[in-house]
Design a protein around this motif. Structure first.
Motif, short mmCIF file in Angstrom:
data_model
loop_
_atom_site.label_atom_id
_atom_site.label_comp_id
_atom_site.label_asym_id
_atom_site.label_seq_id
_atom_site.Cartn_x
_atom_site.Cartn_y
_atom_site.Cartn_z
N ILE A 171 0.85 -1.18 0.00
CA ILE A 171 0.00 0.00 0.00
C ILE A 171 0.89 1.24 0.00
O ILE A 171 1.70 1.43 0.90
CB ILE A 171 -0.92 0.03 1.25
CG1 ILE A 171 -1.68 -1.28 1.43
CG2 ILE A 171 -1.85 1.23 1.21
CD1 ILE A 171 -2.63 -1.64 0.32
N ALA A 172 0.74 2.06 -1.02
CA ALA A 172 1.47 3.33 -1.10
C ALA A 172 0.63 4.41 -0.42
O ALA A 172 -0.59 4.49 -0.65
CB ALA A 172 1.72 3.69 -2.56
N LEU A 173 1.28 5.21 0.41
CA LEU A 173 0.59 6.25 1.16
C LEU A 173 1.31 7.58 1.03
O LEU A 173 2.53 7.63 0.89
CB LEU A 173 0.55 5.90 2.65
CG LEU A 173 -0.16 4.63 3.09
CD1 LEU A 173 0.13 4.37 4.57
CD2 LEU A 173 -1.65 4.75 2.86
N ASP A 174 0.54 8.66 1.11
CA ASP A 174 1.08 9.99 1.30
C ASP A 174 0.77 10.37 2.74
O ASP A 174 -0.40 10.42 3.12
CB ASP A 174 0.43 11.00 0.35
CG ASP A 174 0.97 10.90 -1.06
OD1 ASP A 174 2.20 10.79 -1.21
OD2 ASP A 174 0.17 10.92 -2.00
N VAL A 175 1.80 10.57 3.55
CA VAL A 175 1.63 10.87 4.97
C VAL A 175 2.35 12.15 5.33
O VAL A 175 3.22 12.62 4.59
CB VAL A 175 2.12 9.70 5.86
CG1 VAL A 175 1.33 8.43 5.58
CG2 VAL A 175 3.61 9.46 5.67
N GLN A 176 2.00 12.69 6.48
CA GLN A 176 2.65 13.90 6.97
C GLN A 176 3.99 13.56 7.61
O GLN A 176 4.17 12.44 8.11
CB GLN A 176 1.77 14.60 7.99
CG GLN A 176 0.47 15.10 7.44
CD GLN A 176 -0.38 15.79 8.50
OE1 GLN A 176 0.01 15.89 9.67
NE2 GLN A 176 -1.54 16.26 8.10
N GLU A 177 4.89 14.51 7.63
CA GLU A 177 6.14 14.32 8.36
C GLU A 177 5.81 14.06 9.82
O GLU A 177 4.85 14.61 10.35
CB GLU A 177 7.04 15.56 8.23
CG GLU A 177 7.74 15.62 6.90
CD GLU A 177 8.85 16.66 6.88
OE1 GLU A 177 9.54 16.82 7.91
OE2 GLU A 177 9.00 17.29 5.83
N GLY A 178 6.58 13.17 10.45
CA GLY A 178 6.34 12.84 11.84
C GLY A 178 5.44 11.62 12.02
O GLY A 178 5.20 11.18 13.14
N THR A 179 4.96 11.04 10.90
CA THR A 179 4.12 9.85 10.97
C THR A 179 4.94 8.67 11.49
O THR A 179 6.08 8.46 11.06
CB THR A 179 3.53 9.52 9.59
OG1 THR A 179 2.69 10.61 9.19
CG2 THR A 179 2.70 8.24 9.62
N THR A 180 4.34 7.89 12.39
CA THR A 180 5.03 6.72 12.95
C THR A 180 4.69 5.47 12.16
O THR A 180 3.76 5.45 11.35
CB THR A 180 4.62 6.49 14.42
OG1 THR A 180 3.23 6.15 14.46
CG2 THR A 180 4.90 7.70 15.29
#
Length: 94
Positions: A16-25
């Motif tokens: 699964i490819a995701l776009d996440v925010q910086e700081g995501t664990t």
């Protein structure tokens, strides 16, 4: 930032490819991937996780292009497999 979450079974693999925010664990990415819904057998209390084949914690912060991997528990210890194979080979050479 772009990251991937991967879980593999012997007969299939989910990436699964995701776009996440910086700081995501790691844990947040796994939840966002929805793999816990697709594979209810995943137990993050017992399954190990990693980033690019290196075991890590659920609280590790991800970097751009990281690949989070969820590792299934081993059914057979690799050392036990090698031991049995060595015993079998020893019997064949006698």
């Amino acid at each position: 930032m772009k990251v991937e979450v991967v879980y593999a079974l012997p007969e299939e693999q989910s990436l699964i490819a995701l776009d996440v925010q910086e700081g995501t664990t790691v844990m947040e990415a796994i939840v966002l991937s929805q793999l816990l819904n697709k594979y209810p057998e995943i137990d993050l209390n017992t399954y190990k996780v990693g980033i690019f084949s290196k075991v890590t914690t659920l609280t590790a912060v991800l970097r751009e292009f990281d690949r989070v991997e969820i590792y299934r528990p081993l059914k057979i210890d690799p050392k036990e497999i090698r031991r049995k194979k060595a015993e079998k080979n020893k019997k064949l050479t006698k």
